[in-house]
Design a protein around this motif. Sequence first.
Motif, PDB file in Angstrom:
ATOM      1  N   ASP A 152       0.476  -8.567  -0.613  1.00  0.00           N
ATOM      2  CA  ASP A 152      -0.089  -8.661  -1.908  1.00  0.00           C
ATOM      3  C   ASP A 152      -1.625  -9.257  -1.918  1.00  0.00           C
ATOM      4  O   ASP A 152      -2.429  -8.862  -2.551  1.00  0.00           O
ATOM      5  CB  ASP A 152       0.888  -9.297  -3.025  1.00  0.00           C
ATOM      6  N   LEU A 153      -1.683 -10.300  -1.166  1.00  0.00           N
ATOM      7  CA  LEU A 153      -2.832 -11.012  -1.411  1.00  0.00           C
ATOM      8  C   LEU A 153      -3.783 -10.323  -0.433  1.00  0.00           C
ATOM      9  O   LEU A 153      -5.201 -10.288  -0.836  1.00  0.00           O
ATOM     10  CB  LEU A 153      -2.586 -12.391  -0.296  1.00  0.00           C
ATOM     11  N   LYS A 155      -3.894  -6.964  -0.402  1.00  0.00           N
ATOM     12  CA  LYS A 155      -4.529  -5.933  -1.552  1.00  0.00           C
ATOM     13  C   LYS A 155      -5.360  -6.519  -2.403  1.00  0.00           C
ATOM     14  O   LYS A 155      -6.289  -5.742  -2.654  1.00  0.00           O
ATOM     15  CB  LYS A 155      -3.267  -5.310  -1.933  1.00  0.00           C
ATOM     16  N   GLN A 156      -4.888  -7.684  -2.991  1.00  0.00           N
ATOM     17  CA  GLN A 156      -5.733  -8.365  -3.904  1.00  0.00           C
ATOM     18  C   GLN A 156      -7.154  -8.582  -3.362  1.00  0.00           C
ATOM     19  O   GLN A 156      -8.364  -8.453  -3.930  1.00  0.00           O
ATOM     20  CB  GLN A 156      -5.143  -9.405  -4.494  1.00  0.00           C
ATOM     21  N   GLN A 159      -9.259  -5.593  -3.473  1.00  0.00           N
ATOM     22  CA  GLN A 159      -9.561  -5.132  -4.709  1.00  0.00           C
ATOM     23  C   GLN A 159     -10.712  -6.080  -5.010  1.00  0.00           C
ATOM     24  O   GLN A 159     -11.457  -5.497  -5.763  1.00  0.00           O
ATOM     25  CB  GLN A 159      -8.348  -5.313  -5.612  1.00  0.00           C
ATOM     26  N   LEU A 160     -10.757  -7.253  -4.876  1.00  0.00           N
ATOM     27  CA  LEU A 160     -11.693  -8.212  -5.298  1.00  0.00           C
ATOM     28  C   LEU A 160     -13.184  -7.931  -4.495  1.00  0.00           C
ATOM     29  O   LEU A 160     -14.177  -7.782  -5.024  1.00  0.00           O
ATOM     30  CB  LEU A 160     -11.725  -9.631  -4.889  1.00  0.00           C
TER      31      LEU A 160
END
Length: 216
Positions: A152-153, A155-156, A159-160
């Motif tokens: 998840d980190l 993917k985030q 995205q960032l």
Amino acid sequence: MDNFERTEQNFQHVCNTLTRRIKQLPNFGGERKKVAIREAETDIDEALRYISEMEKIAQNHSQRVRLQAKVKQYQQDIQKYKRELQLAQNTSSNSVNNPFLSGPEDYQSQYDNQRQHLLSGSNMLDSTSDRLLRTHQISEQNQQIGENILMDLGKQGQQLRGMRDKLDETDDNIKSARKIMTGMARRLATNKVILSFIILLLLGIIALIICLKWLR
């Protein structure tokens, strides 16, 4: 009932028979005693085959540690039976110190006591194995949760980074638009100056024409 338990039952049945043979052996004599000894030796060989089979099953069993402890105890039991058989061969029913007739307990009782002791140890091993299994399961669950968090980190983070790239692109577009608008404002101011000059020139020409008409 799995294969190990079935083999264990067969082994215990042979051990019970062997115990009775060894207990009765001092009462025999001559050829009958020789036959009883051969029968007891056959029982020992059969018990060893069952032990070998249990040992193979335990190697790939989910409770390998506990079952291997059982097999080790059974191997010790067979060695005890061998010693008792050797002693019984040299003991007769008339012996004063006949351990097979005057002992405080018979071999079946000894075997049952040892078996109960082994079962208690097996239960303790089962409890320990269960606790280790639960600990391993919790560890795997925590590891899976950690891996999911890292995914998840990641993917985030992607995205960032994508948002940062878009912001940089928007900033570049704003700078370009600002340059264009500045150029347009400069051209507009220049056009105003030129237009004002043209208007003044036209007014001057008109005034000159009017003056020439009046002078004539």
